[in-house]
Every structure is written in structure tokens, then in C-alpha cells.
Motif scaffolding. Structure first.
Motif, mmCIF file in Angstrom:
data_model
loop_
_atom_site.group_PDB
_atom_site.id
_atom_site.type_symbol
_atom_site.label_atom_id
_atom_site.label_comp_id
_atom_site.label_asym_id
_atom_site.label_seq_id
_atom_site.Cartn_x
_atom_site.Cartn_y
_atom_site.Cartn_z
ATOM 1 N N ASN A 109 34.577 -13.145 16.242
ATOM 2 C CA ASN A 109 33.692 -12.883 17.425
ATOM 3 C C ASN A 109 33.247 -11.562 17.491
ATOM 4 N N LEU A 110 34.255 -10.791 17.212
ATOM 5 C CA LEU A 110 33.825 -9.129 17.499
ATOM 6 C C LEU A 110 33.010 -8.851 16.244
ATOM 7 N N LEU A 111 33.127 -9.332 15.067
ATOM 8 C CA LEU A 111 32.131 -9.300 13.889
ATOM 9 C C LEU A 111 30.681 -9.571 14.564
ATOM 10 N N LYS A 112 30.475 -10.708 15.221
ATOM 11 C CA LYS A 112 29.116 -11.104 15.407
ATOM 12 C C LYS A 112 28.978 -10.102 16.788
ATOM 13 N N LYS A 113 29.735 -9.656 17.428
ATOM 14 C CA LYS A 113 29.361 -8.802 18.815
ATOM 15 C C LYS A 113 28.951 -7.239 18.076
ATOM 16 N N ALA A 114 29.354 -6.936 17.324
ATOM 17 C CA ALA A 114 29.263 -5.690 16.599
ATOM 18 C C ALA A 114 28.152 -5.724 15.510
ATOM 19 N N GLN A 115 27.412 -6.998 15.172
ATOM 20 C CA GLN A 115 26.134 -7.167 14.559
ATOM 21 C C GLN A 115 26.585 -6.535 13.350
ATOM 22 N N THR A 116 27.647 -7.078 12.567
ATOM 23 C CA THR A 116 28.172 -6.259 11.153
ATOM 24 C C THR A 116 27.599 -7.164 9.949
ATOM 25 N N PHE A 117 26.195 -7.011 10.150
ATOM 26 C CA PHE A 117 25.293 -7.664 9.065
ATOM 27 C C PHE A 117 23.995 -7.026 9.054
ATOM 28 N N MET A 118 23.369 -7.102 7.843
ATOM 29 C CA MET A 118 22.221 -6.221 7.697
ATOM 30 C C MET A 118 21.080 -6.689 8.350
ATOM 31 N N ILE A 119 20.437 -5.594 8.960
ATOM 32 C CA ILE A 119 19.196 -6.080 9.524
ATOM 33 C C ILE A 119 18.131 -5.030 9.010
ATOM 34 N N PRO A 120 17.428 -5.398 7.898
ATOM 35 C CA PRO A 120 16.858 -4.516 7.142
ATOM 36 C C PRO A 120 15.559 -4.127 7.699
ATOM 37 N N LYS A 121 15.229 -2.771 7.240
ATOM 38 C CA LYS A 121 13.880 -2.433 7.331
ATOM 39 C C LYS A 121 12.796 -2.931 6.585
ATOM 40 N N THR A 122 11.457 -2.730 6.788
ATOM 41 C CA THR A 122 10.465 -3.546 5.902
ATOM 42 C C THR A 122 10.577 -2.724 4.636
ATOM 43 N N PRO A 123 10.552 -3.561 3.415
ATOM 44 C CA PRO A 123 10.674 -2.696 2.341
ATOM 45 C C PRO A 123 9.255 -2.031 2.227
ATOM 46 N N PRO A 124 9.498 -0.829 1.040
ATOM 47 C CA PRO A 124 8.002 -0.110 0.734
ATOM 48 C C PRO A 124 7.201 -1.036 0.332
ATOM 49 N N LYS A 125 5.829 -0.634 0.434
ATOM 50 C CA LYS A 125 4.685 -1.349 0.045
ATOM 51 C C LYS A 125 4.614 -1.510 -1.549
ATOM 52 N N ASN A 126 4.737 -2.814 -2.029
ATOM 53 C CA ASN A 126 4.645 -2.673 -3.700
ATOM 54 C C ASN A 126 5.702 -2.295 -4.173
ATOM 55 N N SER A 127 6.905 -2.475 -3.492
ATOM 56 C CA SER A 127 8.244 -1.452 -4.225
ATOM 57 C C SER A 127 9.302 -2.123 -3.624
ATOM 58 N N GLU A 128 10.504 -1.685 -3.735
ATOM 59 C CA GLU A 128 11.595 -2.112 -3.326
ATOM 60 C C GLU A 128 12.389 -0.990 -2.721
ATOM 61 N N PHE A 129 13.739 -1.274 -2.226
ATOM 62 C CA PHE A 129 14.421 -0.017 -1.807
ATOM 63 C C PHE A 129 15.037 0.505 -2.889
ATOM 64 N N LEU A 130 15.168 1.906 -3.095
ATOM 65 C CA LEU A 130 15.762 2.480 -3.792
ATOM 66 C C LEU A 130 17.112 3.010 -3.407
ATOM 67 N N ILE A 131 18.162 2.771 -3.840
ATOM 68 C CA ILE A 131 19.317 3.543 -3.404
ATOM 69 C C ILE A 131 19.975 4.217 -4.539
ATOM 70 N N SER A 132 20.388 5.489 -4.056
ATOM 71 C CA SER A 132 20.964 6.365 -5.248
ATOM 72 C C SER A 132 22.521 5.992 -5.152
ATOM 73 N N PRO A 133 23.081 6.465 -6.261
ATOM 74 C CA PRO A 133 24.578 6.324 -6.533
ATOM 75 C C PRO A 133 25.335 7.114 -5.414
ATOM 76 N N LYS A 134 24.866 8.173 -4.883
ATOM 77 C CA LYS A 134 25.598 8.883 -3.718
ATOM 78 C C LYS A 134 25.622 8.059 -2.456
ATOM 79 N N GLU A 135 24.389 7.445 -2.103
ATOM 80 C CA GLU A 135 24.457 6.436 -0.910
ATOM 81 C C GLU A 135 25.379 5.449 -1.063
ATOM 82 N N GLU A 136 25.175 4.768 -2.307
ATOM 83 C CA GLU A 136 26.065 3.599 -2.710
ATOM 84 C C GLU A 136 27.420 3.858 -2.619
#
Length: 257
Positions: A109-136
Motif C-alpha cells: 500500500n505504501l508503494l501505491k501511495k508513493a506512486q513508485t511507478f513511471m509516469i512518463p513524459k511525452t516522448p520527443p517527436k519522431n524519436s524516443e527517450f535517450l538515456i545516457s549511461p551516467k543517468e542509468e
């Protein structure tokens, strides 16, 4: 090898709680979970516990071993004997269903309350999200949490503050705070204040408890810094002037270090 296994039992019908001791003579290579399986199959079929993968992946078999929360499929039984006795109890902070099985609804229930799941932004137009190794790398370790809730069981802040989210929840929150694809980063940081993040006592019991090598206390410290940068205050801090103001130290300046 001969030794004793002392297990805390709970009968949900009679509400009786008691310790029961079993004398065993087993291979020294067995894990604690395998010892429980032996007791259930060969000595006492009424013994109840929770387990599944036996590979330190599902998190189901977390229990108290000699007073500390551990993943029983990962630990050798003989290595954890104290004076020839292995003591096993259900996790703390949770209601017990029967014997070593606890009701984990509080954690989920705490997991739900804290919203521990992805709520994504809108992806870039004609592209996809690019994640750097540092961010990962900034959230990769947090994704390894298996929700065994051993850290929650051993956390003194959880015991003293019923509104405190608990270590594994904050690690899950940081995982998404550090992910540039998420759309509610600031709200997540605000949410940590609802979970009384500054109630952490920095004892590092959560680090000791984690079977996957995570460091929830460091994640909590990271989130505390982000919360303060976002304008939140630590409610536990008191405002002081310089130490010793108004007191004659006989020429010694306590602020002169």
C-alpha cells in the motif's frame, strides 16, 4: 551436524504466540530455508512459512534470523548458529498471519501511495527517450530491490514514526526522481515529506538488512538534499545562534575552530 532450531510460532485461531524448538541433524551446507523445509516435511507439517524462488530473487523468504531480518534462502544455517541454536521469527512491523508468514499489505500500500511507478513524459517527436549511461547508473542499483521488506522490518524510524514511508520506499522514489523520462519529479520529492523522510535516524540498519547490497540510507540522504533544494525544511532542525553565545568561556572561543 546437530543443532537446535528455535522458531516463533503463531496460531491465528487461538491467537497464541510461542517458541518451539526442533532438534535437527543435517548437512552443514543447507541454507536456513532448506532447514525449514526439512522441519516441515520430516518433523512438523503444521509449520508455515513463505518461500518461492530459492534464488534471492523473489524476496518471499525474508524472516528474522537471530534478531535481524535476513533472506533465508541466501544464508547458510550452520554459519548463523549462536551457541548451537538458530532462532527464526517473522519480520517485524507487520501483522503475522501464521507462524513465519506476515501480511505485507502495509508495504504494498505504501508503494501505491508513493506512486513508485513511471509516469512518463511525452516522448520527443519522431524519436524516443535517450538515456545516457551516467543517468542509468544513477538509478540502476535501486532497480535491484526485490521487495523483501527486510529493511522495513529492521528500521527503528518505522517503529517510532507510523507515517514514515520506510527505506525501500524511498529507494524506489529516488529511482524515478533520477529518471529523466519521468514527468512528476518535483511531486515525487514533495511526496517524501508526506512520508516524513527526515525521521531517518541514519543508523544504516537498512544497509545491513538488504540482501541485494542496496544502500537505502544513502538514497534517503540524497532525497533529503533534493527536498531541501526544493524549499522543504527539516522539521527536526532547531535554529541556534553560535554555540556558547552569552556564556563566558574564560577567553576560549568555542566557535574559533
Amino acid at each position: 551436524m546437530q543443532y537446535q532450531v528455535k522458531i516463533k510460532r503463531y496460531n491465528p485461531t487461538t491467537k497464541e504466540k510461542y517458541f518451539q524448538t526442533y532438534d535437527v541433524e543435517l548437512d552443514e551446507k543447507l541454507t536456513i530455508l532448506e532447514v525449514l523445509e526439512y522441519i516441515k516435511e520430516q518433523i512438523d507439517p503444521t509449520l508455515t512459512y513463505r518461500a518461492f524462488c530459492k534464488s534471492a530473487i523473489c524476496g518471499s523468504c525474508a524472516m528474522m534470523v537471530n534478531g535481524l531480518s535476513k533472506l533465508t534462502c541466501k544464508l547458510n544455517a550452520v554459519d548463523n548458529l549462536i551457541n548451537g541454536v538458530l532462532t527464526i521469527e517473522p519480520l517485524k512491523q507487520f501483522d503475522v498471519i501464521k507462524d513465519l508468514v506476515v501480511k505485507q499489505d502495509k508495504g504494498f500500500n505504501l508503494l501505491k501511495k508513493a506512486q513508485t511507478f513511471m509516469i512518463p513524459k511525452t516522448p520527443p517527436k519522431n524519436s524516443e527517450f535517450l538515456i545516457s549511461p551516467k543517468e542509468e547508473a544513477s538509478y540502476d542499483k535501486q532497480t535491484e530491490c526485490i521487495l523483501c521488506m527486510a529493511c522495513y522490518s529492521d528500521c527503528p524510524a518505522v517503529e517510532s514514526d507510523k507515517e514514515y514511508f520506510g527505506p525501500f520506499i524511498f529507494s524506489k522514489i529516488l529511482r524515478f526522481v533520477n529518471d529523466s523520462r519521468d514527468s512528476i519529479t518535483n511531486k515525487r520529492i514533495d511526496k517524501t515529506m508526506e512520508g516524513n523522510i527526515f525521521s531517518c535516524v541514519e543508523c544504516q540498519a537498512c544497509i545491513i538488512a538488504c540482501p541485494k547490497g542496496l544502500a537505502p540510507q544513502f538514497d534517503i540522504k540524497n532525497l533529503q538534499t533534493k527536498a531541501q533544494a526544493q524549499g522543504h525544511q527539516n522539521p527536526n532542525q532547531m535554529e541556534f545562534g553560535n554555540f556558547g553565545d552569552g556564556f563566558d568561556f574564560g577567553g576560549f572561543n568555542p566557535n574559533g575552530f
